[in-house]
Design a protein around this motif. Structure first.
Motif, mmCIF file in Angstrom:
data_model
loop_
_atom_site.group_PDB
_atom_site.id
_atom_site.type_symbol
_atom_site.label_atom_id
_atom_site.label_comp_id
_atom_site.label_asym_id
_atom_site.label_seq_id
_atom_site.Cartn_x
_atom_site.Cartn_y
_atom_site.Cartn_z
ATOM 1 N N MET A 22 156.636 67.305 30.090
ATOM 2 C CA MET A 22 156.056 67.247 31.428
ATOM 3 C C MET A 22 156.723 66.164 32.270
ATOM 4 S SD MET A 22 154.162 69.746 30.967
ATOM 5 C CE MET A 22 153.167 69.882 32.441
ATOM 6 N N ILE A 23 157.353 65.202 31.637
ATOM 7 C CA ILE A 23 158.137 64.188 32.331
ATOM 8 C C ILE A 23 159.596 64.399 31.951
ATOM 9 C CG2 ILE A 23 158.566 61.746 32.711
ATOM 10 C CD1 ILE A 23 155.836 62.691 33.677
ATOM 11 N N GLY A 24 160.425 64.632 32.917
ATOM 12 C CA GLY A 24 161.839 64.847 32.628
ATOM 13 C C GLY A 24 162.219 66.304 32.488
ATOM 14 N N GLY A 25 161.248 67.146 32.140
ATOM 15 C CA GLY A 25 161.519 68.572 32.063
ATOM 16 C C GLY A 25 162.475 68.995 30.965
ATOM 17 N N ARG A 26 162.459 68.271 29.831
ATOM 18 C CA ARG A 26 163.333 68.677 28.725
ATOM 19 C C ARG A 26 162.882 70.032 28.192
ATOM 20 N NH1 ARG A 26 165.090 65.079 23.395
ATOM 21 N NH2 ARG A 26 166.504 66.634 22.527
ATOM 22 N N LEU A 27 163.838 70.922 27.916
ATOM 23 C CA LEU A 27 163.533 72.288 27.512
ATOM 24 C C LEU A 27 163.853 72.525 26.041
ATOM 25 C CD1 LEU A 27 165.095 74.129 30.583
ATOM 26 C CD2 LEU A 27 162.705 73.516 30.240
ATOM 27 N N TYR A 28 163.025 73.356 25.423
ATOM 28 C CA TYR A 28 163.220 73.736 24.039
ATOM 29 C C TYR A 28 162.972 75.246 23.945
ATOM 30 C CZ TYR A 28 162.027 68.754 23.538
ATOM 31 O OH TYR A 28 161.956 67.387 23.662
ATOM 32 N N TYR A 29 163.863 75.973 23.274
ATOM 33 C CA TYR A 29 163.707 77.415 23.107
ATOM 34 C C TYR A 29 164.015 77.823 21.676
ATOM 35 C CZ TYR A 29 163.672 78.013 28.196
ATOM 36 O OH TYR A 29 163.356 77.966 29.535
ATOM 37 N N ALA A 30 163.299 78.826 21.204
ATOM 38 C CA ALA A 30 163.674 79.472 19.952
ATOM 39 C C ALA A 30 164.916 80.324 20.212
ATOM 40 C CB ALA A 30 162.536 80.350 19.451
ATOM 41 N N ASP A 31 165.762 80.442 19.194
ATOM 42 C CA ASP A 31 166.991 81.219 19.352
ATOM 43 C C ASP A 31 166.694 82.665 19.739
ATOM 44 O OD1 ASP A 31 168.816 79.569 16.644
ATOM 45 O OD2 ASP A 31 168.550 79.040 18.756
ATOM 46 N N SER A 32 165.591 83.202 19.252
ATOM 47 C CA SER A 32 165.265 84.604 19.471
ATOM 48 C C SER A 32 164.932 84.920 20.930
ATOM 49 C CB SER A 32 164.094 85.018 18.584
ATOM 50 O OG SER A 32 162.957 84.213 18.856
ATOM 51 N N VAL A 33 164.644 83.902 21.735
ATOM 52 C CA VAL A 33 164.256 84.160 23.126
ATOM 53 C C VAL A 33 165.216 83.540 24.133
ATOM 54 C CG1 VAL A 33 161.849 84.278 22.412
ATOM 55 C CG2 VAL A 33 162.736 82.155 23.406
ATOM 56 N N LYS A 34 166.188 82.782 23.670
ATOM 57 C CA LYS A 34 167.150 82.153 24.586
ATOM 58 C C LYS A 34 167.853 83.209 25.433
ATOM 59 C CE LYS A 34 168.272 77.914 22.065
ATOM 60 N NZ LYS A 34 169.299 77.213 21.260
ATOM 61 N N GLY A 35 167.938 82.938 26.728
ATOM 62 C CA GLY A 35 168.574 83.860 27.648
ATOM 63 C C GLY A 35 167.645 84.939 28.170
ATOM 64 N N ARG A 36 166.470 85.094 27.575
ATOM 65 C CA ARG A 36 165.512 86.107 28.021
ATOM 66 C C ARG A 36 164.230 85.475 28.568
ATOM 67 N NH1 ARG A 36 163.258 89.552 24.548
ATOM 68 N NH2 ARG A 36 163.352 88.128 22.755
ATOM 69 N N PHE A 37 163.797 84.397 27.958
ATOM 70 C CA PHE A 37 162.556 83.728 28.365
ATOM 71 C C PHE A 37 162.891 82.421 29.081
ATOM 72 C CE2 PHE A 37 159.535 85.480 24.826
ATOM 73 C CZ PHE A 37 159.952 86.769 25.135
ATOM 74 N N THR A 38 162.058 82.073 30.060
ATOM 75 C CA THR A 38 162.217 80.824 30.784
ATOM 76 C C THR A 38 160.866 80.135 30.906
ATOM 77 O OG1 THR A 38 164.046 81.743 32.090
ATOM 78 C CG2 THR A 38 162.993 79.738 32.913
ATOM 79 N N ILE A 39 160.818 78.889 30.472
ATOM 80 C CA ILE A 39 159.595 78.105 30.612
ATOM 81 C C ILE A 39 159.743 77.197 31.820
ATOM 82 C CG2 ILE A 39 160.371 76.274 29.037
ATOM 83 C CD1 ILE A 39 157.433 76.046 28.090
#
Length: 124
Positions: free
Chosen positions: A53-70
């Protein structure tokens, strides 16, 4: 106490899109990150995506990278999960979680609060 309310699940055809929302309320004055996990029938809950919530660092599972956006709206303490190019294997109950202090946001055990879950069904 913190309450998390999810919305936006539903039924969609493969290739379609959905947007999930998760709004936090209550004692939210110290939150490191919010994230999404999912659980398909007969499987364990798995990490999908998270965002500090501070800095907006992003984490994604490999299975959703490129398809999902948080993404997040700090003023509303809300996180969103935009899911595009959905596949039948994305079918699951999606849970929103909130981490107060831990930096290990990909591990279910590190989350302090959970929402009730919202069903996402992708038909082939």
């Amino acid at each position: 106490q913190v309450q998390l309310v999810e919305s936006g699940g539903g039924l969609v055809q493969a290739g379609g899109s959905l947007r999930l929302s998760c709004a936090a309320s209550g004692r939210t004055f110290s939150v490191y990150a919010m994230g999404w996990f999912r659980q398909a029938p007969g499987k364990e809950r798995e990490f999908v995506a998270a965002m500090s919530m501070i800095g907006g660092r992003l984490y994604y599972a490999d299975s959703v990278k490129g398809r999902f956006t948080i993404s997040r709206d700090n003023a509303k303490l809300t996180v969103y999960l935009q899911m595009n190019t959905l596949k039948p294997e994305d079918t699951a109950v999606y849970y929103c979680g909130l981490v107060l202090r831990s930096r290990v946001v990909t591990a279910e055990r590190e989350y302090d609060y959970w929402g009730q879950g919202t069903q996402v069904t992708v038909s082939s």
